[in-house]
Design a protein around this motif. Structure first.
Motif, short mmCIF file in Angstrom:
data_model
loop_
_atom_site.label_atom_id
_atom_site.label_comp_id
_atom_site.label_asym_id
_atom_site.label_seq_id
_atom_site.Cartn_x
_atom_site.Cartn_y
_atom_site.Cartn_z
N PRO A 33 0.82 -1.22 0.00
CA PRO A 33 0.00 0.00 0.00
C PRO A 33 0.85 1.27 0.00
O PRO A 33 0.53 2.25 -0.69
CB PRO A 33 -0.83 -0.13 1.28
N ALA A 34 1.94 1.26 0.79
CA ALA A 34 2.82 2.43 0.81
C ALA A 34 3.40 2.69 -0.58
O ALA A 34 3.51 3.84 -1.02
CB ALA A 34 3.94 2.23 1.84
N GLY A 252 8.19 -4.21 -6.22
CA GLY A 252 7.29 -3.08 -6.44
C GLY A 252 6.64 -3.04 -7.81
O GLY A 252 5.90 -2.08 -8.11
N ALA A 253 6.84 -4.06 -8.64
CA ALA A 253 6.28 -4.02 -10.00
C ALA A 253 4.75 -3.99 -9.97
O ALA A 253 4.11 -3.20 -10.67
CB ALA A 253 6.77 -5.22 -10.79
N GLY A 254 4.15 -4.87 -9.17
CA GLY A 254 2.70 -4.91 -9.10
C GLY A 254 2.10 -3.64 -8.53
O GLY A 254 1.02 -3.20 -8.94
N ASP A 255 2.81 -3.01 -7.60
CA ASP A 255 2.33 -1.76 -7.01
C ASP A 255 2.40 -0.62 -8.02
O ASP A 255 1.51 0.23 -8.07
CB ASP A 255 3.14 -1.43 -5.76
N ALA A 256 3.46 -0.60 -8.82
CA ALA A 256 3.55 0.41 -9.89
C ALA A 256 2.46 0.19 -10.92
O ALA A 256 1.91 1.16 -11.48
CB ALA A 256 4.93 0.35 -10.54
N PHE A 257 2.13 -1.07 -11.21
CA PHE A 257 1.03 -1.37 -12.11
C PHE A 257 -0.27 -0.79 -11.52
O PHE A 257 -1.08 -0.20 -12.25
CB PHE A 257 0.91 -2.88 -12.28
N MET A 258 -0.45 -0.95 -10.21
CA MET A 258 -1.68 -0.46 -9.57
C MET A 258 -1.75 1.06 -9.60
O MET A 258 -2.79 1.64 -9.93
CB MET A 258 -1.72 -0.96 -8.12
N SER A 259 -0.66 1.74 -9.23
CA SER A 259 -0.70 3.20 -9.25
C SER A 259 -0.87 3.72 -10.67
O SER A 259 -1.58 4.71 -10.90
CB SER A 259 0.55 3.79 -8.59
N GLY A 260 -0.26 3.05 -11.66
CA GLY A 260 -0.46 3.44 -13.05
C GLY A 260 -1.90 3.26 -13.49
O GLY A 260 -2.44 4.08 -14.23
N THR A 261 -2.53 2.18 -13.03
CA THR A 261 -3.94 1.94 -13.32
C THR A 261 -4.82 3.05 -12.77
O THR A 261 -5.67 3.62 -13.48
CB THR A 261 -4.39 0.60 -12.72
N LEU A 262 -4.63 3.39 -11.50
CA LEU A 262 -5.47 4.40 -10.87
C LEU A 262 -5.25 5.78 -11.49
O LEU A 262 -6.20 6.55 -11.68
CB LEU A 262 -5.19 4.45 -9.37
N HIS A 263 -4.00 6.07 -11.84
CA HIS A 263 -3.69 7.34 -12.50
C HIS A 263 -4.43 7.44 -13.84
O HIS A 263 -5.04 8.47 -14.16
CB HIS A 263 -2.18 7.43 -12.72
N ALA A 296 3.34 0.05 -18.64
CA ALA A 296 4.51 0.92 -18.80
C ALA A 296 5.07 1.34 -17.45
O ALA A 296 6.29 1.39 -17.25
CB ALA A 296 4.14 2.14 -19.63
N SER A 297 4.19 1.63 -16.51
CA SER A 297 4.63 2.00 -15.17
C SER A 297 5.40 0.85 -14.52
O SER A 297 6.46 1.06 -13.91
CB SER A 297 3.42 2.38 -14.32
N ALA A 298 4.88 -0.37 -14.66
CA ALA A 298 5.56 -1.53 -14.10
C ALA A 298 6.91 -1.77 -14.78
O ALA A 298 7.90 -2.11 -14.12
CB ALA A 298 4.67 -2.76 -14.22
#
Length: 322
Positions: A33-34, A252-263, A296-298
Motif C-alpha cells: 500500500p505504501a 514493487g512491480a505490481g504496485d507500480a502497475f496499480m498506481s499506473g492503473t489508478l492514474h 509501462a509503469s511496471a
C-alpha cells in the motif's frame, strides 16, 4: 494540470531488507500500500497513507521517503517496531520475502464515514480508497481496514490488491473468504497470476478474474509477468503483452502497475462515486489504454532497483516509445 482526485490508501509500510547475491544488505522503504501511495504521488496525484510506523530508524526512513514524494502520512499510536521484510533476490531479480510484521491499526474512529475527511487536505474528501496486501487480512488491523472501506463506498470508489503473502495468510480457506469479501467491496481489483494460483490452485487466472468481476467489481485485472496483463469487465476481456525491458528486479512491480492503473482511470474521470457508473460502462478501447499505462509503469519500475515507480514525465515518455 491534473484533475483533482484525492486518494486515501490504507495499509502497511514495510522496511525491505534487500539481499542480493554477492552484495551488502540494503534497507529500502516498502510495503505494497505504501508503494501505491508513493507511486500516485510521483505521478502528481494527491495521496494520503493511513498506516503504522514505529518510532525507530526504519520508521523515519519510510516516512521521509513518502513525504519527499508528497504523500501525506497519517499514523496511529502503534508502539510496535516498524514492520520489516527480508527480500532475497535470485539471479533473475525475482524476489522472495520473509516477514517480521504485526498489524494492529487501532479502530479509533478509522472505520467511520468521516475517515474520508479526517486524513486528507483541509476541506477536501478522498474520492478513491485503495487497500490490500497484509493490511486487509492480518488481524486485528484488518477489521479496521474493512470497516473503513465499507463506510467509504457511498462517497468513493474502492480498489483492492490482495498481494498474497502465503506465510502471512493463515488458514487457506479462511484467507480465501477474507479476500473474496474485499473483492466484493471493490470497484477495481488487481491480482497477479501467482496470487490467483495460491488462492485457486490449478484454475485459469482469466476464469478466476471473471468470477471476481461478477461479484461486484467493474474491473478485474491480472498481471502475468513476462506474458503481460489481462482485464475482465462488463463488456468482455482484453489482454496486452508485456512492455520489453531489461529487468533489474521485480520489487514493487505490481504496485507500480496499480498506481499506473489508478492514474489512468482518474485521468478519464472513472474514479470517485460520481465516476462509478462510467467505470461500469467502460469500453474495450479505454481498458486497453489503462492497461498500457499500468504496464509501462511496471516496466519502468522493474528496470531499476527497488520499488522506484516513475514520475509523470517518465511515464509519458515511455508511452510515446511503446
Amino acid at each position: 494540470m491534473l484533475d483533482r482526485l484525492d486518494v486515501l490508501v490504507i495499509g502497511e509500510c514495510v522496511a525491505d531488507i534487500v539481499r542480493r547475491p554477492g552484495a551488502v544488505d540494503q534497507v529500502l522503504p516498502g510495503g505494497s500500500p505504501a508503494n501505491v501511495a508513493y507511486g500516485l504521488a510521483r505521478l502528481g496525484r494527491s495521496a494520503t497513507l493511513l498506516t503504522q510506523l514505529g518510532a525507530d530508524e526504519n520508521g523515519r526512513l519510510i516516512r521521509d521517503h513518502l513525504t519527499a514524494a508528497g504523500v501525506r502520512v497519517r499514523t496511529d499510536d502503534a508502539t510496535a517496531p516498524t514492520p520489516s521484510a527480508a527480500v532475497t533476490l535470485d539471479g533473475d531479480g525475482r524476489a522472495a520475502y520473509t516477514f517480521e510484521i504485526t498489524w494492529t491499526l487501532a479502530a479509533g474512529g478509522f472505520g467511520t464515514r468521516d475517515a474520508l475527511y479526517r486524513y486528507g487536505p483541509p476541506g477536501t474528501a478522498h474520492r478513491h480508497v485503495h487497500t490490500g496486501s497484509i493490511a486487509a487480512v492480518m488481524e486485528p488491523g484488518a477489521g479496521t481496514v474493512r470497516g473503513a472501506v465499507e463506510s467509504a463506498r457511498t462517497e468513493a470508489t474502492v480498489s483492492y490488491d490482495p498481494n498474497v503473502r502465503p506465510e502471512l495468510m493463515g488458514d487457506h480457506a479462511a484467507a480465501v473468504r477474507r479476500v473474496e469479501r474485499c473483492v466484493a467491496l471493490s470497484d477495481i481489483v488487481k491480482a497477479s497470476d501467482e496470487d490467483l494460483e495460491w488462492l485457486y490452485p490449478g484454475e485459469d487466472p482469466g476464469k478466476a478474474a471473471a468470477r471476481w468481476q461478477a461479484t461486484g467489481p467493474a474491473l478485474a485485472l491480472v498481471t502475468r509477468g513476462a506474458e503481460g496483463a489481462l482485464a475482465v469487465f462488463r463488456g468482455g476481456r482484453v489482454s496486452i503483452g508485456a512492455v520489453p525491458t531489461d529487468v533489474v528486479d521485480t520489487v514493487g512491480a505490481g504496485d507500480a502497475f496499480m498506481s499506473g492503473t489508478l492514474h489512468a482511470l482518474a485521468s478519464r474521470g472513472l474514479l470517485g462515486a460520481d465516476g462509478r457508473e462510467r467505470l461500469r460502462s467502460v469500453d474495450a478501447g479505454t481498458v486497453t489504454e489503462v492497461l498500457r499505462h499500468a504496464a509501462a509503469s511496471a516496466a519502468l519500475t522493474v528496470a531499476r532497483a527497488g520499488a522506484d515507480p516513475p514520475d509523470a514525465a517518465e511515464l509519458e515518455a515511455a508511452l510515446k516509445r511503446i
